[in-house]
Design an enzyme around this catalytic site. Structure first.
Site, PDB file in Angstrom:
ATOM      1  N   SER A 138       0.858  -1.197   0.000  1.00  0.00           N
ATOM      2  CA  SER A 138       0.000   0.000   0.000  1.00  0.00           C
ATOM      3  C   SER A 138       0.892   1.244   0.000  1.00  0.00           C
ATOM      4  O   SER A 138       2.093   1.145   0.277  1.00  0.00           O
ATOM      5  CB  SER A 138      -0.849  -0.030   1.284  1.00  0.00           C
ATOM      6  OG  SER A 138      -1.469   1.209   1.520  1.00  0.00           O
ATOM      7  N   TYR A 156      -3.739  -0.453  10.174  1.00  0.00           N
ATOM      8  CA  TYR A 156      -3.563  -0.740   8.747  1.00  0.00           C
ATOM      9  C   TYR A 156      -2.147  -0.363   8.306  1.00  0.00           C
ATOM     10  O   TYR A 156      -1.464  -1.115   7.608  1.00  0.00           O
ATOM     11  CB  TYR A 156      -4.602   0.046   7.949  1.00  0.00           C
ATOM     12  CG  TYR A 156      -4.588  -0.219   6.460  1.00  0.00           C
ATOM     13  CD1 TYR A 156      -5.278  -1.298   5.914  1.00  0.00           C
ATOM     14  CD2 TYR A 156      -3.897   0.620   5.590  1.00  0.00           C
ATOM     15  CE1 TYR A 156      -5.279  -1.534   4.542  1.00  0.00           C
ATOM     16  CE2 TYR A 156      -3.885   0.398   4.225  1.00  0.00           C
ATOM     17  CZ  TYR A 156      -4.577  -0.682   3.697  1.00  0.00           C
ATOM     18  OH  TYR A 156      -4.568  -0.912   2.337  1.00  0.00           O
TER      19      TYR A 156
HETATM   20  P1  NAP Z   1     -12.128  -4.535  -0.836  1.00  0.00           P
HETATM   21  O1  NAP Z   1     -12.839  -4.137  -2.083  1.00  0.00           O
HETATM   22  O2  NAP Z   1     -12.635  -4.088   0.487  1.00  0.00           O
HETATM   23  O3  NAP Z   1     -11.938  -6.123  -0.856  1.00  0.00           O
HETATM   24  C1  NAP Z   1     -11.328  -6.783   0.225  1.00  0.00           C
HETATM   25  C2  NAP Z   1     -11.237  -8.260  -0.082  1.00  0.00           C
HETATM   26  O4  NAP Z   1     -10.647  -8.916   1.058  1.00  0.00           O
HETATM   27  C3  NAP Z   1     -12.608  -8.871  -0.290  1.00  0.00           C
HETATM   28  O5  NAP Z   1     -12.522  -9.887  -1.251  1.00  0.00           O
HETATM   29  C4  NAP Z   1     -12.906  -9.439   1.068  1.00  0.00           C
HETATM   30  O6  NAP Z   1     -13.841 -10.491   1.081  1.00  0.00           O
HETATM   31  C5  NAP Z   1     -11.533  -9.954   1.461  1.00  0.00           C
HETATM   32  N1  NAP Z   1     -11.502 -10.199   2.902  1.00  0.00           N
HETATM   33  C6  NAP Z   1     -11.613  -9.289   3.889  1.00  0.00           C
HETATM   34  N2  NAP Z   1     -11.622  -9.902   5.086  1.00  0.00           N
HETATM   35  C7  NAP Z   1     -11.531 -11.228   4.840  1.00  0.00           C
HETATM   36  C8  NAP Z   1     -11.519 -12.382   5.656  1.00  0.00           C
HETATM   37  N3  NAP Z   1     -11.612 -12.298   6.992  1.00  0.00           N
HETATM   38  N4  NAP Z   1     -11.409 -13.589   5.079  1.00  0.00           N
HETATM   39  C9  NAP Z   1     -11.327 -13.710   3.728  1.00  0.00           C
HETATM   40  N5  NAP Z   1     -11.355 -12.653   2.894  1.00  0.00           N
HETATM   41  C10 NAP Z   1     -11.450 -11.424   3.447  1.00  0.00           C
HETATM   42  O7  NAP Z   1     -10.630  -3.999  -0.864  1.00  0.00           O
HETATM   43  P2  NAP Z   1      -9.603  -3.797  -2.061  1.00  0.00           P
HETATM   44  O8  NAP Z   1      -9.454  -2.348  -2.268  1.00  0.00           O
HETATM   45  O9  NAP Z   1      -9.900  -4.669  -3.203  1.00  0.00           O
HETATM   46  O10 NAP Z   1      -8.279  -4.272  -1.314  1.00  0.00           O
HETATM   47  C11 NAP Z   1      -7.570  -5.434  -1.671  1.00  0.00           C
HETATM   48  C12 NAP Z   1      -6.159  -5.313  -1.112  1.00  0.00           C
HETATM   49  O11 NAP Z   1      -5.529  -4.168  -1.654  1.00  0.00           O
HETATM   50  C13 NAP Z   1      -6.119  -5.151   0.410  1.00  0.00           C
HETATM   51  O12 NAP Z   1      -5.001  -5.838   0.937  1.00  0.00           O
HETATM   52  C14 NAP Z   1      -5.935  -3.652   0.572  1.00  0.00           C
HETATM   53  O13 NAP Z   1      -5.327  -3.323   1.786  1.00  0.00           O
HETATM   54  C15 NAP Z   1      -5.033  -3.362  -0.604  1.00  0.00           C
HETATM   55  N6  NAP Z   1      -5.009  -1.968  -1.029  1.00  0.00           N
HETATM   56  C16 NAP Z   1      -6.136  -1.321  -1.443  1.00  0.00           C
HETATM   57  C17 NAP Z   1      -6.040   0.003  -1.845  1.00  0.00           C
HETATM   58  C18 NAP Z   1      -7.221   0.802  -2.336  1.00  0.00           C
HETATM   59  O14 NAP Z   1      -7.063   2.016  -2.545  1.00  0.00           O
HETATM   60  N7  NAP Z   1      -8.363   0.203  -2.556  1.00  0.00           N
HETATM   61  C19 NAP Z   1      -4.801   0.658  -1.832  1.00  0.00           C
HETATM   62  C20 NAP Z   1      -3.696  -0.027  -1.386  1.00  0.00           C
HETATM   63  C21 NAP Z   1      -3.793  -1.350  -1.011  1.00  0.00           C
HETATM   64  P3  NAP Z   1     -15.420 -10.173   1.422  1.00  0.00           P
HETATM   65  O15 NAP Z   1     -16.049  -9.734   0.149  1.00  0.00           O
HETATM   66  O16 NAP Z   1     -15.910 -11.482   1.927  1.00  0.00           O
HETATM   67  O17 NAP Z   1     -15.442  -9.092   2.468  1.00  0.00           O
END
Ligand code: NAP
Length: 254
Positions: A146, A159
């Protein structure tokens, strides 16, 4: 041919949290490059399975809640994927959560929940996948870091701690496993339009201050990560170890 080195034909990738958001984009990118996909998470990834299959690849679902799975359960997930496909070539540790609360008020529950999913599950999945890959003599492990692997952020101390730790793990595991043919690297997304950032985008002040600071002048999309994940998952990156690629529209250099 150099483009042949990017092909993932015949490879098997395990992607956590592939049912939506960045994980879905990562899984579809890998499938389009030729990999079969194991989708690991707590929600039924119906849409992602349909889209992987539409690309002519196999999708295999393994249900697990990463917040409560212990190391033995995570080793079981990896074993299940290998039992199904006969091999595991690529692990993408994508699933992650964020809890917004001031540092002064940050609850023990928020702290523990975030560390459990973002760090503990990522490490023990990498350990289990790494063991299989070391025995196989090849493998690609990709952590999703991130901007908060580099910066402090606001209202998200757990986080930020988890994502700094993920960046450290990329380097620690790369040092141990590079000589054995296992590549460990990371992708650091910038500010991406997913559910993870819905609260930020709904806050007019934060949305404005973030949006105007991105040199590319837009929030990122899941598809923006596909080139990097295919590169890091493929033979094109065989000499890349311990690197974290920012895909951030220029955020870090501003
Ligand atoms: P998101 O849309 O909130 O999706 C999160 C994913 O993680 C979902 O598939 C969710 O499943 C899964 N998850 C959460 N808790 C879980 C658990 N206890 N067991 C199994 N699966 C679980 O977030 P995203 O933006 O795609 O983020 C994906 C990754 O990228 C994360 O590591 C995040 O920190 C990183 N990231 C995101 C951003 C951003 O700007 N969006 C930036 C930097 C890094 P459910 O659908 O079941 O909840």
């Amino acid at each position: 041919m150099i483009l042949d080195k990017f092909s993932l034909a015949g490879k098997v990738a395990l992607v956590t949290g592939a049912n939506r958001g960045l994980g879905q984009g990562l899984a579809l990118g890998l499938a389009e490059a030729g990999a079969d996909i194991a989708l690991v998470g707590r929600s039924e990834p119906t849409a992602s399975v349909t889209r992987v299959e539409a690309l002519g690849r196999e999708a295999f679902t393994v249900p697990v809640d990463l917040a409560s799975a212990d190391p033995a359960a995570l080793e079981g997930v990896v074993s299940e994927v290998i039992a199904h496909f006969g091999r595991l070539d690529i692990l993408v540790n994508n699933a992650g959560i964020i809890r917004r609360q001031t540092a002064a008020e940050h609850s023990a529950e928020n702290w523990a929940d975030v560390l459990k999913v973002n760090l503990d599950a990522s490490f023990f999945l990498a350990q289990a996948a790494g063991r299989a890959m070391l025995a196989q003599g090849s493998g690609k492990i990709i952590f999703i870091a991130s901007m908060l692997s580099y910066q402090g952020g606001i209202l998200v101390p757990g986080y930020t701690a988890s994502k700094h730790a993920v960046a450290g793990l990329v380097k620690a595991l790369a040092n141990e496993w590079a000589a054995a043919g296992v590549n460990v690297n990371g992708i650091a997304p910038g500010y991406m339009a997913t559910d993870n950032t819905a609260a930020l985008r709904a806050d007019p002040d934060r949305a404005e201050s973030i949006g105007t600071r991105i040199p590319a002048a837009r929030w990122g999309l899941p598809e923006d990560l596909q080139g990097a994940v295919v590169f890091l998952a493929s033979a094109a990156s065989d000499y890349v170890h311990g690197a974290i690629i920012p895909i951030d529209g220029g955020w870090l250099v501003r």
